[in-house]
Design a protein around this motif. Structure first.
Motif, PDB file in Angstrom:
ATOM      1  N   SER A 119       0.975  -1.219  -0.262  1.00  0.00           N
ATOM      2  CA  SER A 119      -0.145   0.218  -0.470  1.00  0.00           C
ATOM      3  C   SER A 119       0.854   1.083  -0.198  1.00  0.00           C
ATOM      4  N   CYS A 120       2.001   1.621   0.581  1.00  0.00           N
ATOM      5  CA  CYS A 120       2.761   2.380   0.908  1.00  0.00           C
ATOM      6  C   CYS A 120       3.264   2.651  -0.035  1.00  0.00           C
ATOM      7  N   THR A 136       1.004   3.891  -3.128  1.00  0.00           N
ATOM      8  CA  THR A 136       1.053   5.323  -2.285  1.00  0.00           C
ATOM      9  C   THR A 136       2.083   6.520  -3.195  1.00  0.00           C
ATOM     10  N   GLU A 184       1.968   9.109  -5.703  1.00  0.00           N
ATOM     11  CA  GLU A 184       2.360  11.018  -5.885  1.00  0.00           C
ATOM     12  C   GLU A 184       3.275  11.143  -6.511  1.00  0.00           C
ATOM     13  N   LYS A 229      -5.495  12.799  -7.616  1.00  0.00           N
ATOM     14  CA  LYS A 229      -5.653  11.289  -6.413  1.00  0.00           C
ATOM     15  C   LYS A 229      -6.266  10.492  -7.135  1.00  0.00           C
TER      16      LYS A 229
END
Length: 244
Positions: free
Chosen positions: A15-16, A19, A23, A46
């Protein structure tokens, strides 16, 4: 219990990672290819993506997984409900390469990250240019763009640089103009013009010197680009200005 914790940890790590990948992509990406694509823009938010090209505007929801971008909920110029791109960023995360995956793999022209359309131009030509403002009424530089011989006059490392789309200076301007005219249909040659995109801090004597250099060629129309309170070139580079 240990297996459950390991599974949860893996989900958290993935998940990180996802993300962080998102970004890097969020923002505006532009390309101005000379081929069939022309000027187009990808706006990553987003969860949503907006694409602007010569056909108009399309939108979609997007997710990223490793080196793939998955689009769903597509609203635009395709009847497909889902699309997948493979993508690659350069080390500085400023250049984006996309391939549309399917029965045939389509390589899109390279996109460059920028704040807006004019910022993209400055990055593409590697010059700092702040256009002068005009209080006079500005006229649109008529289409098609292929009739415009662009001249860029700006600063790099505080030094004045004057260049074109194909050359880093004006040393071989006559030869470049001859080639430009030879690539133009005879009935259109009389409409060819220089489009002078010059920084506002360039002195009048320097501008006159540049214009005199342009007048030494067989193209006699010089159009200079300006901006005003309504025209700022943030959304596109449809040029406005006046003949000088």
């Amino acid at each position: 219990m240990k297996n459950i914790l390991t599974y949860i940890s893996l989900i958290f790590i993935f998940s990180c990672t996802s993300t962080k990948q998102k970004e890097k992509l969020i923002g505006n990406w532009y390309s101005n290819s000379d081929d069939n694509y022309g000027f187009f823009e990808f706006q990553f938010y987003k969860d949503s993506l907006f694409i602007y090209d010569k056909l108009g505007k399309s939108s979609a929801l997007w997710k990223v997984n490793k080196d793939k971008i998955h689009l769903t909920g597509i609203n635009g110029f395709t009847n497909k409900k889902k699309l997948t791109y493979s993508y690659n960023l350069n080390k500085s995360n400023e250049l984006l390469n996309l391939k549309l995956l399917g029965d045939t793999i389509i390589q899109l022209p390279e996109l460059r990250k920028a704040k807006n359309a004019f910022d993209f131009l400055k990055k593409a030509i590697d010059l700092e240019i702040e256009l002068p403002k005009s209080k006079e009424q500005l006229k649109s530089l008529s289409q098609p763009k292929r009739l415009n011989f662009n001249i860029y006059a700006g600063f790099k490392n505080k030094k004045l640089v004057v260049k074109t789309d194909s050359a880093s200076d004006l040393k071989n301007l006559e030869k470049d103009v001859i080639k430009f005219k030879n690539d133009t249909r005879n009935e259109l040659k009389k409409f060819l013009r220089f489009n002078l995109i010059a920084d506002k801090k360039i002195t009048q004597s320097q501008i006159d010197s540049i214009k005199n250099r342009l007048k030494e060629t067989s193209i006699k129309i010089i159009f200079r680009t300006y901006k005003n309170s309504q025209i700022d070139y943030n959304d596109n580079t449809r040029w406005y200005g006046k003949n000088e």
